[in-house]
Design a protein around this motif. Structure first.
Motif, PDB file in Angstrom:
ATOM      1  N   SER A  43      23.359  75.538  40.534  1.00  0.00           N
ATOM      2  CA  SER A  43      24.371  74.587  40.102  1.00  0.00           C
ATOM      3  C   SER A  43      23.869  73.173  40.307  1.00  0.00           C
ATOM      4  O   SER A  43      22.884  72.935  41.018  1.00  0.00           O
ATOM      5  CB  SER A  43      25.660  74.797  40.901  1.00  0.00           C
ATOM      6  N   ALA A  44      24.551  72.227  39.694  1.00  0.00           N
ATOM      7  CA  ALA A  44      24.171  70.822  39.823  1.00  0.00           C
ATOM      8  C   ALA A  44      24.220  70.383  41.276  1.00  0.00           C
ATOM      9  O   ALA A  44      23.319  69.698  41.778  1.00  0.00           O
ATOM     10  CB  ALA A  44      25.092  69.962  38.972  1.00  0.00           C
ATOM     11  N   THR A  77      28.705  63.589  48.711  1.00  0.00           N
ATOM     12  CA  THR A  77      29.735  62.906  47.935  1.00  0.00           C
ATOM     13  C   THR A  77      29.323  62.827  46.469  1.00  0.00           C
ATOM     14  O   THR A  77      28.284  62.234  46.151  1.00  0.00           O
ATOM     15  CB  THR A  77      29.958  61.473  48.463  1.00  0.00           C
ATOM     16  N   PRO A  78      30.091  63.446  45.546  1.00  0.00           N
ATOM     17  CA  PRO A  78      29.768  63.351  44.116  1.00  0.00           C
ATOM     18  C   PRO A  78      29.929  61.915  43.621  1.00  0.00           C
ATOM     19  O   PRO A  78      30.879  61.225  43.990  1.00  0.00           O
ATOM     20  CB  PRO A  78      30.796  64.282  43.458  1.00  0.00           C
ATOM     21  N   TRP A  79      28.996  61.496  42.777  1.00  0.00           N
ATOM     22  CA  TRP A  79      29.054  60.194  42.144  1.00  0.00           C
ATOM     23  C   TRP A  79      29.187  60.391  40.640  1.00  0.00           C
ATOM     24  O   TRP A  79      29.284  61.514  40.152  1.00  0.00           O
ATOM     25  CB  TRP A  79      27.797  59.373  42.458  1.00  0.00           C
ATOM     26  N   VAL A  80      29.150  59.299  39.893  1.00  0.00           N
ATOM     27  CA  VAL A  80      29.220  59.381  38.435  1.00  0.00           C
ATOM     28  C   VAL A  80      27.855  59.752  37.876  1.00  0.00           C
ATOM     29  O   VAL A  80      26.836  59.612  38.534  1.00  0.00           O
ATOM     30  CB  VAL A  80      29.688  58.031  37.831  1.00  0.00           C
ATOM     31  N   GLY A  81      27.863  60.248  36.626  1.00  0.00           N
ATOM     32  CA  GLY A  81      26.605  60.528  35.942  1.00  0.00           C
ATOM     33  C   GLY A  81      25.803  61.657  36.560  1.00  0.00           C
ATOM     34  O   GLY A  81      24.569  61.672  36.452  1.00  0.00           O
ATOM     35  N   GLY A  82      26.458  62.609  37.213  1.00  0.00           N
ATOM     36  CA  GLY A  82      25.729  63.734  37.786  1.00  0.00           C
ATOM     37  C   GLY A  82      24.930  63.402  39.026  1.00  0.00           C
ATOM     38  O   GLY A  82      24.008  64.141  39.381  1.00  0.00           O
ATOM     39  N   LEU A  83      25.264  62.297  39.685  1.00  0.00           N
ATOM     40  CA  LEU A  83      24.570  61.905  40.910  1.00  0.00           C
ATOM     41  C   LEU A  83      25.368  62.340  42.135  1.00  0.00           C
ATOM     42  O   LEU A  83      26.593  62.419  42.103  1.00  0.00           O
ATOM     43  CB  LEU A  83      24.360  60.391  40.941  1.00  0.00           C
ATOM     44  N   TYR A  84      24.633  62.612  43.211  1.00  0.00           N
ATOM     45  CA  TYR A  84      25.254  63.019  44.475  1.00  0.00           C
ATOM     46  C   TYR A  84      24.647  62.204  45.616  1.00  0.00           C
ATOM     47  O   TYR A  84      23.425  62.034  45.688  1.00  0.00           O
ATOM     48  CB  TYR A  84      25.040  64.511  44.732  1.00  0.00           C
ATOM     49  N   ASP A 107      20.074  63.750  41.718  1.00  0.00           N
ATOM     50  CA  ASP A 107      20.840  64.077  40.515  1.00  0.00           C
ATOM     51  C   ASP A 107      20.958  65.580  40.315  1.00  0.00           C
ATOM     52  O   ASP A 107      20.425  66.392  41.084  1.00  0.00           O
ATOM     53  CB  ASP A 107      20.231  63.409  39.280  1.00  0.00           C
ATOM     54  N   ALA A 108      21.673  65.964  39.261  1.00  0.00           N
ATOM     55  CA  ALA A 108      21.973  67.366  38.990  1.00  0.00           C
ATOM     56  C   ALA A 108      20.739  68.160  38.575  1.00  0.00           C
ATOM     57  O   ALA A 108      20.759  69.387  38.586  1.00  0.00           O
ATOM     58  CB  ALA A 108      23.035  67.461  37.893  1.00  0.00           C
ATOM     59  N   GLN A 109      19.653  67.476  38.213  1.00  0.00           N
ATOM     60  CA  GLN A 109      18.406  68.155  37.851  1.00  0.00           C
ATOM     61  C   GLN A 109      17.485  68.356  39.056  1.00  0.00           C
ATOM     62  O   GLN A 109      16.366  68.841  38.918  1.00  0.00           O
ATOM     63  CB  GLN A 109      17.655  67.356  36.773  1.00  0.00           C
ATOM     64  N   GLY A 110      17.953  67.953  40.232  1.00  0.00           N
ATOM     65  CA  GLY A 110      17.143  68.140  41.433  1.00  0.00           C
ATOM     66  C   GLY A 110      16.097  67.067  41.627  1.00  0.00           C
ATOM     67  O   GLY A 110      15.061  67.312  42.245  1.00  0.00           O
TER      68      GLY A 110
END
Length: 227
Positions: A43-44, A77-84, A107-110
Motif C-alpha cells: 500500500s501507499a 501523518t498523511p500529507w497531500v499529494g501522496g506524501l507521508y 511518498d506513496a512510491q517509496g
C-alpha cells in the motif's frame, strides 16, 4: 418387447457416462497448472513508511548518527499529494535523546523526499549518573512555585544548541507558577546536579474573537505552537 431398466442400471450408466466424459476432456485438453497468484503490491502507506525506516536506519543525510544511536518511529501523518511525514525519536545507548527528534518525508512510491533532524551533531554523552533521581527531583522542585505532583522522571540525554548532549534527569512537575497552571519539564545534569534547561507545556496567550472583536478576554492553554 419392452425391457425394464432398474435404478441400479441407471446409476451404473450415469457413472459410466461421467467417467467417459472426464476421460475425453482429459485427453482433449492437456492439464495446465494454475499460475501462482502474484503478491499484492504494498500500500501507499506501507511503501512510504518502509522507505522512511530505511533512511532512518542508514542515517541518510540529516539523519546522520553515531554507532550507538538509533531512530525509533513514533507517528505517521498523511500529507497531500501522496506524501507521508514519519516522525522519529532518537536514542543513545538506549536512552531517549531529548532535542534529537527527526522527521522523514516519503511518498506513496517509496521514495524519500526529504529529512530533517533537530540535532545534527553525533551524541557523545556519558550514560552513568552520579546524581540520584531523588536529588535531581529536589532541585527541580525549586523551579516551580507550587508543586502538586511529580508526573514522571527519567534519565535522558539532553541535546541543545548543537552540542553533543549531556546526561540529565528529566523531571515533569505539575502545579502552578504565579497563579497560572504549569506542567514544567526540568533537566538536571546527572553529573553536576545543576539545572541545565527547562520548559513549560502550559503557556499564556491572547487572541481576538473572530466574531466579537477585541473586547472579550479568555484564558488559554498552549499546545505546541497553537492555543
Amino acid at each position: 418387447m419392452k425391457r425394464s431398466v432398474t435404478a441400479g442400471r441407471l446409476l451404473t450408466a450415469a457413472t459410466t457416462l461421467t467417467l467417459l466424459a472426464g476421460t475425453i476432456a482429459a485427453t482433449a485438453v492437456p492439464a495446465v497448472a494454475a499460475p501462482a497468484p502474484s503478491p499484492a503490491p504494498p500500500s501507499a502507506l506501507a511503501a512510504a513508511v518502509s522507505a522512511a525506516d530505511r533512511a532512518a536506519a542508514a542515517g541518510l543525510d540529516a539523519l546522520a548518527k553515531g554507532p550507538d544511536e538509533t531512530y525509533e518511529r513514533q507517528s505517521v501523518t498523511p500529507w497531500v499529494g501522496g506524501l507521508y511525514s514519519v516522525a522519529y525519536e532518537r536514542t543513545y545507548k538506549g536512552l531517549p535523546v531529548v532535542g534529537g527528534d527527526a522527521v522523514v518525508l516519503a511518498d506513496a512510491q517509496g521514495q524519500v523526499r526529504g529529512s530533517q533532524s533537530a540535532a545534527a551533531a553525533r551524541i557523545g554523552s556519558a550514560t552513568s549518573a552520579r546524581i540520584s533521581a531523588q536529588k535531581a527531583e529536589k532541585t527541580a522542585r525549586t523551579k516551580l512555585a507550587v508543586v502538586d505532583s511529580v508526573e514522571s522522571r527519567r534519565l535522558v540525554v539532553r541535546v541543545k544548541d548543537g552540542d553533543s548532549g549531556r546526561l540529565a534527569w528529566e523531571t515533569v512537575l505539575s502545579g502552578s507558577n504565579g497563579g497560572a497552571p504549569s506542567r514544567l519539564h526540568v533537566f538536571v545534569d546527572a553529573t553536576t546536579g545543576e539545572v541545565i534547561d527547562s520548559y513549560d507545556d502550559v503557556r499564556a496567550g491572547t487572541l481576538n474573537s473572530k466574531w466579537n472583536g477585541p473586547s472579550p478576554t479568555i484564558s488559554t492553554t498552549g499546545s505546541g505552537s497553537s492555543y
